[in-house]
Design a protein around this motif. Structure first.
Motif, PDB file in Angstrom:
ATOM      1  N   LYS A  87      -5.275  -2.570   4.898  1.00 60.31           N
ATOM      2  CA  LYS A  87      -5.506  -3.302   3.653  1.00 60.31           C
ATOM      3  C   LYS A  87      -4.737  -4.629   3.604  1.00 60.31           C
ATOM      4  O   LYS A  87      -5.115  -5.545   2.863  1.00 60.31           O
ATOM      5  CB  LYS A  87      -5.095  -2.430   2.461  1.00 60.31           C
ATOM      6  N   TRP A 141       1.055   2.421   3.378  1.00 58.79           N
ATOM      7  CA  TRP A 141      -0.386   2.694   3.367  1.00 58.79           C
ATOM      8  C   TRP A 141      -1.192   1.429   3.621  1.00 58.79           C
ATOM      9  O   TRP A 141      -2.187   1.459   4.364  1.00 58.79           O
ATOM     10  CB  TRP A 141      -0.784   3.310   2.025  1.00 58.79           C
ATOM     11  N   ARG A 142      -0.768   0.308   3.054  1.00 56.94           N
ATOM     12  CA  ARG A 142      -1.486  -0.950   3.274  1.00 56.94           C
ATOM     13  C   ARG A 142      -1.447  -1.338   4.745  1.00 56.94           C
ATOM     14  O   ARG A 142      -2.414  -1.894   5.277  1.00 56.94           O
ATOM     15  CB  ARG A 142      -0.876  -2.075   2.426  1.00 56.94           C
ATOM     16  N   ILE A 175      -0.996   0.859   7.434  1.00 54.06           N
ATOM     17  CA  ILE A 175      -1.736   1.832   8.244  1.00 54.06           C
ATOM     18  C   ILE A 175      -3.247   1.732   8.005  1.00 54.06           C
ATOM     19  O   ILE A 175      -4.049   1.864   8.935  1.00 54.06           O
ATOM     20  CB  ILE A 175      -1.224   3.256   7.941  1.00 54.06           C
ATOM     21  N   SER A 176      -3.635   1.503   6.760  1.00 54.98           N
ATOM     22  CA  SER A 176      -5.066   1.445   6.431  1.00 54.98           C
ATOM     23  C   SER A 176      -5.703   0.099   6.759  1.00 54.98           C
ATOM     24  O   SER A 176      -6.935  -0.027   6.747  1.00 54.98           O
ATOM     25  CB  SER A 176      -5.262   1.733   4.930  1.00 54.98           C
TER      26      SER A 176
END
Length: 276
Positions: free
Chosen positions: A161, A155-156, A158-159
């Motif tokens: 972050k 997620w980090r 793809i997003s």
């Protein structure tokens, strides 16, 4: 660099990069020859290169540095995580990463000190944990932490972050960012699958079910269009190795000072004394 700990932390990221690039290349090249892709196989491959023992010793020292940095992130909150469930989960993930990389550093050290198979002796973390009181629960908890850490890592990436702790040069931001996203997503997927194997091992009370990278890649290969997905995952591991070098160069590291480390050790010793 502000202190020696920061230097060791950056060395650790670079050492992790060497291991993952080697691992990914073995997976890509070995997919047709049947050679197993594993972190221990990657270490053995490094030993077989010119000046291999020196190279592997450098990687082993770097992995120790990475373990120390993970412990600083987890126990000393070096990344200044919030006192919230999200922050505690991030620190727990760092602790789990420290445990796993400690076994890898030990395997590398064994190969440096004596010829032989890096996998020999010591067993896996799941095997050791299963032998402890409430072992199946410890293995299950570690599995859940690894699974969650993998999902967060993907997620980090793809997003976007991951950029919060990187200072990427503007001229290379798109290229380095693309490598980072691909590497984090791929490694996060492999990590989550590995965590699932640990949870399954806890349910079955069988540490042999706690697979690692080879089993995760094999699981991917058995999916529909698995051959293409396997190659994509292997290339992603190479990208994650490159991302590790990006972190070694551009990550903002708030390394603990010597006094912080001493206070952390004192607190840990005090906690152990209270439990004993």
């Amino acid at each position: 660099m502000t202190n020696k700990f920061e230097f060791l932390a950056r060395w650790g990221y670079a050492a992790r990069g060497v291991v993952y690039i080697t691992l990914g290349l073995i997976a890509l090249i070995g997919s047709s020859s049947g050679e197993e892709a594993s972190t221990h196989g990657a270490l053995s491959n490094l030993l077989g290169q010119p000046f291999g023992r020196f190279l592997l010793a450098t990687v082993a020292i770097g992995l120790v540095g990475h373990v120390l940095w993970r412990l600083a992130q987890a126990l000393l909150n070096a990344d200044s995580q919030e006192n919230s469930p999200k922050g505690y989960l991030a620190r727990a993930g760092n602790l789990a990463s420290g445990v796993i990389n400690a076994t890898l550093a030990l395997a590398a050290a064994r190969l440096v000190l004596a010829s032989g198979d890096a996998s020999g002796g010591g067993g896996s973390p799941a095997t050791w944990l299963m032998q402890q009181p409430f072992g199946r629960f410890l293995v299950g908890a570690l599995g859940l932490i690894i699974l969650a850490a993998g999902a967060v890592q993907a997620w980090r990436g793809i997003s976007g972050k991951y950029r919060e702790r990187l200072s990427l040069p503007s001229g290379k931001s798109d290229l380095l960012g693309g490598i980072s996203v691909f590497g984090l997503a791929a490694r996060g997927l492999v990590l989550s699958i590995t965590g699932g194997f640990f949870v399954f091992a806890a349910i079955m009370v069988d540490s042999e079910q706690a697979g690692s990278v080879p089993e995760a890649l094999d699981w991917v290969r058995n999916l529909p269009s698995g051959t293409a997905l396997y190659a994509l995952a292997a290339a992603g591991l190479v990208a994650f190795g490159l991302y590790s070098f990006i972190e070694a160069r551009y990550r903002r590291i708030d390394a603990p000072e010597q006094g912080d480390v001493k206070r952390g050790v004192a607190k840990a010793a005090s906690a152990v004394d209270r439990l004993s």
